[in-house]
Motif scaffolding. Structure first.
Motif, PDB file in Angstrom:
ATOM      1  N   LEU A  84      53.037  31.140  15.869  1.00  0.00           N
ATOM      2  CA  LEU A  84      52.004  30.738  14.559  1.00  0.00           C
ATOM      3  C   LEU A  84      51.141  29.695  14.801  1.00  0.00           C
ATOM      4  O   LEU A  84      50.083  29.660  13.997  1.00  0.00           O
ATOM      5  N   GLU A  85      51.393  28.681  15.699  1.00  0.00           N
ATOM      6  CA  GLU A  85      50.450  27.715  15.683  1.00  0.00           C
ATOM      7  C   GLU A  85      49.201  28.073  16.890  1.00  0.00           C
ATOM      8  O   GLU A  85      47.988  27.757  16.150  1.00  0.00           O
ATOM      9  N   LEU A  86      49.527  29.091  17.413  1.00  0.00           N
ATOM     10  CA  LEU A  86      48.312  29.666  18.174  1.00  0.00           C
ATOM     11  C   LEU A  86      47.234  30.550  17.058  1.00  0.00           C
ATOM     12  O   LEU A  86      46.142  30.383  17.294  1.00  0.00           O
ATOM     13  N   GLU A  87      48.156  31.320  16.325  1.00  0.00           N
ATOM     14  CA  GLU A  87      47.556  32.037  15.420  1.00  0.00           C
ATOM     15  C   GLU A  87      46.314  30.855  14.250  1.00  0.00           C
ATOM     16  O   GLU A  87      45.383  31.437  13.932  1.00  0.00           O
ATOM     17  N   ALA A  88      47.163  29.988  13.986  1.00  0.00           N
ATOM     18  CA  ALA A  88      46.584  29.052  13.019  1.00  0.00           C
ATOM     19  C   ALA A  88      45.366  28.276  13.882  1.00  0.00           C
ATOM     20  O   ALA A  88      44.390  28.189  13.018  1.00  0.00           O
ATOM     21  N   THR A  89      45.741  28.128  15.097  1.00  0.00           N
ATOM     22  CA  THR A  89      44.518  27.359  15.735  1.00  0.00           C
ATOM     23  C   THR A  89      43.400  28.250  16.129  1.00  0.00           C
ATOM     24  O   THR A  89      42.193  27.983  15.817  1.00  0.00           O
ATOM     25  N   PHE A 149      33.552  26.519  16.962  1.00  0.00           N
ATOM     26  CA  PHE A 149      32.827  26.948  18.106  1.00  0.00           C
ATOM     27  C   PHE A 149      31.610  27.405  17.741  1.00  0.00           C
ATOM     28  O   PHE A 149      30.597  27.264  18.340  1.00  0.00           O
ATOM     29  N   HIS A 150      31.513  27.986  16.710  1.00  0.00           N
ATOM     30  CA  HIS A 150      30.190  28.565  16.060  1.00  0.00           C
ATOM     31  C   HIS A 150      29.171  27.219  15.767  1.00  0.00           C
ATOM     32  O   HIS A 150      28.022  27.400  15.945  1.00  0.00           O
TER      33      HIS A 150
END
Length: 359
Positions: free
Chosen positions: A329-334, A342-343
């Motif tokens: 879940l933290e990976l998806e939120a990140t 990044f953009h």
């Protein structure tokens, strides 16, 4: 004749008077002899010839060095190449600025074909194929088999276990009271009644995804399960860390916290007070379909926990939770929060490069 000789003699005497007398040269033996240095004497200054030899450069006295090997066989052509490239960029800046942007935008259109509904799998996507870690995992899995549908054992699991954990903390002196355990039991019933929606509108109940032992779901807490089976259970005779209930020893150290112990009874001690109880809900993961259903039920549990807190009738207990999927879940939120940054970073880098050219 006498007059001419007298005149020549007079001229010679006059010329001798005009020229200073020549200094007498010392003999070679006396010129080479140096005076001995006395206690108050000073060293004589070096001659002009000796001074020139002293201050002469070392290269004049040394043997000329051999020509060194040239090791710039790669550096020299690269230097010329980058020099020409820099001249071309300076002469045509817009071409070198616009062509990479157009090329990046054109190739970036392929990102729209990436699957959007595929979930992140840390083991499959971040572990190399054929790595030693996967080979060792397969070796352990073959020797220590586990059956989540009939004989679940957490100690035999070689993979990451999917579970939901809820911690109930008593606001009173101890939760070893029938009224407090009754509230904890209601929360346990609410969690086991949860169901998630699967594909085609099917319902995924907890009984379908729970890890089972001899056909029944593994109890979330052994002491709570014993009290649910027998509401007349004497909670004042519970021993810690091992509790013998109906002849079966039960280990309570991992499920009961904030304990206050009394007199010793053999290898155990009498459990007088306990402030917290942990409820663990293990889910099936050995089969691919069961693993997907377990993830959906676990996600639904996380989304519905606020309603579970409201199901607590009084304020005598507090509940908190954690699950086995925080990393995912933290990976998806990140990913959702970092990609826009990044953009912005790329935009700032491009603007800085353009402004630097015209500074």
């Amino acid at each position: 004749m006498l007059k001419g000789g007298a005149r020549g003699l007079a001229k010679a005497e006059a010329q001798a008077e005009r020229e200073p007398p020549a200094e007498e040269t010392e003999p070679k033996s006396q010129a080479r002899r140096q005076p001995e240095a006395g206690p108050g004497s000073e060293p004589l200054p070096a001659s002009k010839h000796e001074s020139e030899q002293f201050f002469a450069s070392p290269s004049e006295n040394q043997v000329p060095e051999r020509p060194r090997c040239h090791t710039d066989c790669l550096e020299a052509p690269l230097s010329c190449l980058f020099q020409r490239l820099g001249c071309e960029e300076g002469a045509h800046p817009w071409i070198f600025l616009l062509v990479p942007m157009v090329l990046t935008a054109t190739l970036g259109t392929g990102l729209i074909y990436l699957p959007k509904d595929v979930e992140e799998n840390l083991e499959e996507q971040y572990t190399p194929i054929g790595s030693p870690a996967k080979a060792e995992w397969c070796f352990v899995q073959e020797r220590f088999t586990a059956n989540d549908s009939y004989r679940f054992s957490i100690s035999r699991k070689s993979t990451e276990v999917s579970f939901a954990c809820m911690l109930a903390v008593s606001n009173t002196t101890s939760l070893l009271e029938p009224a407090i355990l009754s509230e904890v039991s209601k929360v346990d019933d609410v969690i086991q009644d949860l169901y998630a929606m699967g594909e085609n509108g099917t319902q995924i109940h907890y009984n379908q995804v729970c890890a089972k032992h001899q056909g029944l779901c593994v109890p979330s807490n052994p002491l709570l399960y014993a009290w649910q089976m027998n509401r007349d259970l004497d909670l004042r005779n519970v021993t810690f860390p091992i509790y013998n209930h109906t002849g079966q020893p039960t280990y309570l150290a991992g499920t009961i916290g904030g304990t206050f112990l009394g007199e010793r009874m053999g290898m155990n001690q009498l459990l007088l007070e306990a402030k917290a109880v942990r409820l663990l809900y293990y889910l099936k993961t050995e089969d691919g379909e069961d693993n997907e259903h377990s993830k959906k039920w676990l996600t639904h549990f996380v989304n519905q926990f606020s309603n579970i807190e409201k199901s607590v009738a009084s304020k005598r207990i507090q509940v908190v939770y954690f699950t086995s999927i925080p990393t995912q879940l933290e990976l998806e939120a990140t990913l959702m929060t970092v990609i826009p940054l990044f953009h912005l970073a790329y935009l700032l880098i491009i603007l800085f490069a353009i402004l630097s050219c015209y500074r």
